[in-house]
Enzyme design. Structure first.
Site, PDB file in Angstrom:
ATOM      1  N   CYS A  89       0.818  -1.231   0.000  1.00 14.84           N
ATOM      2  CA  CYS A  89       0.000   0.000   0.000  1.00 14.84           C
ATOM      3  C   CYS A  89       0.843   1.270   0.000  1.00 14.84           C
ATOM      4  O   CYS A  89       0.333   2.329  -0.349  1.00 14.84           O
ATOM      5  CB  CYS A  89      -0.879   0.044   1.236  1.00 14.84           C
TER       6      CYS A  89
HETATM    7  O1  KQY Z   1      -4.573  -1.174   0.897  1.00 10.66           O
HETATM    8  C1  KQY Z   1      -4.028  -0.164   0.541  1.00 10.66           C
HETATM    9  N1  KQY Z   1      -3.602  -0.079  -0.695  1.00 10.66           N
HETATM   10  C2  KQY Z   1      -4.023   1.124   1.342  1.00 10.66           C
HETATM   11  C3  KQY Z   1      -4.418   1.079   2.732  1.00 10.66           C
HETATM   12  C4  KQY Z   1      -4.807   2.442   3.176  1.00 10.66           C
HETATM   13  C5  KQY Z   1      -5.246   2.535   4.571  1.00 10.66           C
HETATM   14  C6  KQY Z   1      -5.517   3.921   4.994  1.00 10.66           C
HETATM   15  N2  KQY Z   1      -5.573   4.084   6.398  1.00 10.66           N
END
Ligand code: KQY
Length: 367
Positions: free
Chosen positions: A356
């Site tokens: 992420c």
């Molecule tokens: O899963 C993702 N690509 C991002 C997670 C974001 C979490 C925000 N608190």
């Protein structure tokens, strides 16, 4: 000069390559908001710096930091990492950064999705998100890459591709009314084809249990090679993840990819279950615009949230009882790549993990 284009990647002969194809580099952003990252964001910054170092050993890394944090980020990151000033609302480059597409002539462009902080005013994770929605455009300017502004909400973590026509996603996220309520399944498939140059969408059901992104696929399942995926797996029938993983497995078994191949599934054990401690929750500032962090919250921990860099896989270390087995599964799934573990609980406390917070810049190749 980089331009904004009115056409689509598919019409122009561009496609999104798989993450395991060669990279020119990686983008990340620097965490600082104290209503998401505990103890003034210091522990998260340390974890992000360790991820940046692990990737920088394999390919060039650029980190976007705010004006206020520029000097701090520069001093905490290795000299090999380029730090540039970009304003953000948080640090999830997978979701706010561009999705790069390439063509057969060796050109690279970027898709800039509409970003609404994972749901806008209907369950989104913070307000405002205006600076995050500008990140992809700014990255493309710095990269000198032409831009397609897609006409719909999408986050990079909500999709995975094999680079050979197949895209993986979840119904929980892409069909969620808090993303594109005006679009049905067929409309979304058609837009994904036009903006990513894919041919076929493989729909999984729900994402990892309690994932605050509404079930991003990048936390549940991803391609490790054409025809092969890694899936977060749970053997405990009493755990809510059990049914979710089983359903995803059955859907994968019933599907073929865009080239007609059945899927080989690498099962990655679920860490934990991992729960936020009192001390961890207390370290997060109360903020008006962000989702509150509470002691006892079940976190959406998953070893699938790794990053594939040139020659190495950078995986989250989340649970000393399971890390070793997860590393073994990844080593089998990625023969020829070194698997490097980075302690990642501090990233998970903010709601995501290594995948992420990273965004690959593919190396364009002439064919
Ligand atoms: O899963 C993702 N690509 C991002 C997670 C974001 C979490 C925000 N608190």
């Amino acid at each position: 000069m980089a331009q904004t284009l009115d056409s689509t990647p598919q019409a122009d002969g561009f496609r999104m390559p798989a993450e395991f194809e060669p990279h020119a580099g990686t983008w990340m952003a620097w965490p600082e908001r104290t209503d998401n990252w505990r103890l003034g964001a210091g522990p998260a910054q340390q974890a992000f710096a360790a991820v940046a170092s692990a990737i920088a050993a394999a390919e060039p890394v650029t980190v976007a930091a705010s004006t206020r944090q520029f000097e701090n980020a520069r001093s905490r990151l290795p000299a090999a990492v380029r730090v540039v000033e970009i304003s953000t609302n948080d640090a999830w480059m997978r979701d706010t950064g561009p999705t790069f597409v390439i063509d057969r002539k060796g050109r690279r462009r970027g898709v800039d999705w509409i970003f609404n902080a994972w749901g806008g005013l209907d369950g989104g994770l913070y307000f405002p998100w205006d600076q995050d929605d500008l990140v992809a455009h700014k990255v493309l300017e710095i990269e000198g890459a032409d831009r397609y502004r897609a006409p719909f909400v999408l986050e990079g973590g909500a999709i995975h591709v094999d680079g050979q026509g197949t895209l993986l996603t979840t119904e929980e996220c892409l069909l969620n009314p808090n993303r594109n309520p005006q679009l049905g399944r067929a409309d979304i498939e058609s837009l994904l084809q036009r903006y990513l140059g894919i041919e076929q969408v493989v729909w999984l059901g729900r994402g990892v249990y309690n994932d605050e992104t509404d079930g991003h696929v990048d936390n549940l399942c991803c391609f490790t090679a054409p025809g092969e995926v890694a899936l977060s797996w749970c053997n405990d029938r009493d755990d809510p993840q059990y049914e979710i993983s089983r359903d995803a497995y059955e859907r994968l078994m019933a599907e073929r990819d865009a080239r007609g191949r059945p899927f080989k599934v690498h099962k990655l054990p679920q860490p934990g279950p991992l729960v936020m401690t009192v001390a961890e929750a207390e370290g997060v500032d109360t903020g008006e615009g962000a989702k509150p962090r509470l002691a006892g919250d079940r976190m959406a921990g998953s070893y699938v949230n790794f990053y594939v860099a040139n020659g190495r896989v950078v995986m989250p270390l989340l649970d000393s009882r399971r890390d070793r087995r997860a590393r073994q599964v990844l080593a089998e799934a990625f023969p020829g790549r070194e698997v490097v573990g980075v302690p990642a609980r501090e990233i998970l406390l903010g709601g995501g993990n290594i995948h992420c917070i990273t965004q690959q810049v593919p190396a364009p190749r002439r064919r």
